[in-house]
Scaffold this motif. Structure first.
Motif, short mmCIF file in Angstrom:
data_model
loop_
_atom_site.label_atom_id
_atom_site.label_comp_id
_atom_site.label_asym_id
_atom_site.label_seq_id
_atom_site.Cartn_x
_atom_site.Cartn_y
_atom_site.Cartn_z
N LYS A 178 1.16 -1.08 0.02
CA LYS A 178 -0.06 0.05 0.03
C LYS A 178 0.94 1.32 0.07
CE LYS A 178 -3.49 -2.40 2.82
NZ LYS A 178 -4.19 -2.40 4.07
N HIS A 189 -1.36 -4.20 -1.05
CA HIS A 189 -2.39 -3.64 -1.94
C HIS A 189 -2.90 -4.55 -3.16
CE1 HIS A 189 -3.65 0.64 -4.10
NE2 HIS A 189 -4.70 -0.40 -3.84
N ASP A 222 -6.71 -4.50 -2.95
CA ASP A 222 -7.24 -4.09 -1.69
C ASP A 222 -7.80 -2.73 -1.93
OD1 ASP A 222 -6.98 -4.42 1.71
OD2 ASP A 222 -6.72 -2.35 1.08
N TYR A 224 -8.96 0.78 -1.47
CA TYR A 224 -9.54 1.72 -0.25
C TYR A 224 -9.92 3.04 -0.40
CZ TYR A 224 -5.61 4.83 -2.48
OH TYR A 224 -5.02 5.96 -3.24
N PRO A 245 -7.33 6.49 4.33
CA PRO A 245 -8.20 5.85 3.33
C PRO A 245 -9.53 5.89 3.62
CG PRO A 245 -7.23 4.11 4.35
CD PRO A 245 -6.76 5.47 4.99
N THR A 248 -11.24 0.22 4.57
CA THR A 248 -10.18 -0.56 5.25
C THR A 248 -10.45 -1.94 4.96
OG1 THR A 248 -11.38 -0.45 7.27
CG2 THR A 248 -9.61 1.29 6.85
N ASP A 288 -16.74 -6.26 0.98
CA ASP A 288 -16.46 -5.31 2.12
C ASP A 288 -17.60 -5.31 3.28
OD1 ASP A 288 -15.63 -2.86 2.97
OD2 ASP A 288 -16.75 -1.34 2.00
#
Length: 635
Positions: A178, A189, A222, A224, A245, A248, A288
């Motif tokens: 990330k 990331h 990932d 953000y 971000p 998460t 999510d």
């Protein structure tokens, strides 16, 4: 799932068979190598870049006996990020492996049905399969050790079983940490893993040829959601080391697989028969925990659940049969293809869908190629479907001139026509899109100067795109179809000059809209690439060096934003991405058979502590030092 495992097993078995048969072909070579090693350690190695060569299935299809030697060029070896290796003509989310799209409109390759999930296309099909003819085992290992936990690995292996049968594999990884709130090394990331296995074979009389490959790519990102800057922000907030971000716990995943088989039989030079089989699978997922997102981040809830879990999958199977051959300098081809498709969504209401999610498509098409040695090459391709969709493509290429025509009518994607997920729902019945593109360049070249002025003209009708709109049933990002036309021109100038060992390369594109109904297309008015470099060979040929500066700049414009739930870039009017010069310093070198580079990315941010935005809300690559190398082995 069982079928996919079967495909992988078949391909793996073919690879094992090929590798197990290598001893038959390798005995004589091993004896030569053993003898030379015993006699004299300094004996010149007989295997190298010129003894291993590769070819493409496309060239064989067009009856071209064309081979390519192993790439040992160091110029631009430092261009490992996908945006940069494609001359900055793509827009991503600031880190390698994130969602990516072309800045300039490109018509789809497929005029029939498509999934609509295209944000990871470039990581899947950015390279063609290379089939080799090796005199010894060939292995290449390329390793990128980027700063701040960014790394990439590319391993290639190929070996002839016998002079007419080759097999091999490629393996690639993308591992990116990330850039925003990285907790430490390994806080990923992006994780991308690609591999393929392949084989090619031809009979002794070369009347029968066969190509096979199996490819698989798993891509995990990932998400953000961009930087959380609030309402009263200033531009520097996006580059603050403590920037937070929006999300998460969000994650996107894509799995693609394809099995490809092609074989042809030559009756005569004037007539060959062929058959091509392709089975593809593309699955996309988004996850999510909405309760962890900022209030209002998700504008709408369609499926009430504590955890978002959306997925879609498209499976296609295509068979193409046809004839081809050469009549003097003219190559011709005619074919018929049938394609079966099956699109599935996790939540979609089948009664509301206006287009069938599974069925068959029929294609008729043909290709022509006229190659007049040292004068020009002319190619053409036409394809039509029963529903009226079509494509016409033509290309003229010579030393002084090149011109390309692309005209097509293609179906909207499944995602544009129908979708239902945790945070979105729509059911449309859009008409087919019409696209026309004409481009041309005039070339002047001598030893010191090369100049190529040109222009690209594009016209669209019934263009379908995603757009941000004021709340419509609480949904703000939806697919729409333009009711008018989009017509724009992009004059371009490519200029190169050499003075001794110093070279300057520039490329400039200016875009003007003649018509842009609904403001459907967004392109930066001015786009510039430039590189100044020193290139020379030192120490009697032991060291080759290529070093210099590289700059990219594009003017301020309202760039497309990104909707991570549906993996779509969309039109917006609220945020303009400011212009910013991206300056890199690089050193490329070749020492014997090893290539190496050192690179400092985004020098301006090191000086000003302010960077650039790749996409609204997403800061681009921060200043960082990168290092990489590749090494080839031929025994």
């Amino acid at each position: 799932m069982k079928g996919n495992h079967t495909i992988a097993q078949i391909g793996f078995i073919l690879l094992l068979i090929g590798m197990s048969g290598m001893k038959l072909y390798a005995q004589e070579e091993n004896q030569i190598r053993r003898g030379s090693s015993i006699l004299d350690d300094s004996t010149k190695q007989i295997y190298g870049p010129t003894t291993s060569r590769y070819f493409y299935e496309d060239d064989v299809f067009f009856n071209k006996k064309k081979f390519y030697f192993i790439d040992t060029v160091i110029r631009d070896f430092h261009r490992f990020p996908y945006v940069q290796r494609y001359n900055n003509l793509y827009q991503d989310l600031g880190n390698i492996g994130t969602a990516i799209k072309p800045i300039y409109y490109q018509p789809p390759e497929q005029i029939g049905v498509r999934s609509g999930f295209h944000s990871y296309d470039l990581y899947w099909d950015h390279e063609r399969i290379e089939y080799y003819d090796t005199k010894s085992p060939y292995t290449n290992m390329k390793v990128i050790l980027g700063g701040k936990g960014r790394s990439m690995t590319d391993i290639a292996f190929s070996r002839n079983v016998n002079p007419r049968w080759n097999t091999g594999f490629n393996f690639r990884t993308i591992l990116m940490d990330k850039q925003v709130q990285r907790s430490g090394r390994g806080d990923r990331h992006v994780i991308g893993t690609y591999y393929d296995i392949y084989t090619s074979y031809f009979t002794e009389d070369e009347k029968y040829r066969l190509f096979f490959n199996f490819r698989r790519n798993h891509h995990q990102v990932d998400e953000y959601g961009g930087i959380d800057v609030g309402v009263n922000y200033v531009m520097s907030d996006f580059f603050d080391t403590n920037a937070q971000p929006n999300l998460t716990a969000a994650e996107s995943r894509e799995l693609r697989m394809n099995i490809h088989f092609n074989h042809q039989y030559s009756i005569a030079k004037e007539l060959q028969l062929y058959h091509t089989f392709d089975r593809g699978r593309q699955g996309n997922q988004f996850f999510d925990t909405p309760s962890l997102a900022p209030a209002g981040f998700y504008d709408y809830v369609e499926v009430d659940s504590a955890n978002t879990s959306d997925n879609a999958k498209l499976v296609t199977l295509r068979n193409e049969v046809g004839i081809k051959g050469n009549l003097a300098k003219l190559f011709y081809n005619g074919y018929y293809a049938i394609r079966h498709y099956d699109m599935t969504y996790k939540y979609v209401n089948l009664d509301s869908v206006s287009v069938p999610l599974n069925g068959y498509e029929n294609y008729l098409g043909g290709r022509l190629a006229l190659d007049i040695d040292s004068i020009f090459t002319l190619t053409g391709w036409a394809e039509i479907m029963a529903n009226g969709n079509y494509r016409i493509e033509g290309n003229l290429s010579s030393r002084w001139l090149e011109a390309t025509l692309k005209q097509s009518q293609y179906s909207p994607s499944f995602l544009q026509q129908a979708y239902r997920g945790s945070h979105d729902v729509w059911y449309n019945n859009f008409a087919a899109t019409e696209s026309s593109q004409l481009s041309g360049f005039i070339h002047y070249r001598d030893r010191a100067v090369s100049i190529s002025p040109g222009v690209a003209l594009t016209r669209l009708k019934n263009y379908v795109y995603f757009k941000y709109r004021e709340s419509v049933d609480d949904q703000t990002v939806l697919p729409v179809q333009s009711g008018g036309d989009q017509i724009f021109a992009s004059p371009e100038l490519r200029f190169n000059v050499r003075a001794g060992n110093i070279t300057l390369h520039t490329r400039s594109i200016y875009t003007v809209f003649l018509k842009n109904d609904d403001n459907a297309i967004r392109i930066p008015p001015l786009f510039v690439n430039a590189q100044i470099a020193y290139n020379n060979i030192h120490f009697g040929g032991s060291l080759e060096l290529h070093t210099g500066f590289e700059v990219h700049w594009q003017s301020t414009y309202a760039a497309d934003a990104y909707d991570l739930v549906t993996q779509q870039f969309y039109r917006q009017d609220d945020f303009k991405v400011p212009s910013f010069p991206i300056v890199d310093v690089f050193v490329n070198a070749k020492i014997r058979r090893a290539r190496i580079f050192f690179k400092y990315t985004n020098l301006i941010q090191l000086i000003t502590q302010s960077g650039y935005l790749a996409t609204p809300g997403y800061p681009g690559q921060r200043n960082v030092f990168d290092f990489g190398f590749d090494w080839s082995f031929y025994d």
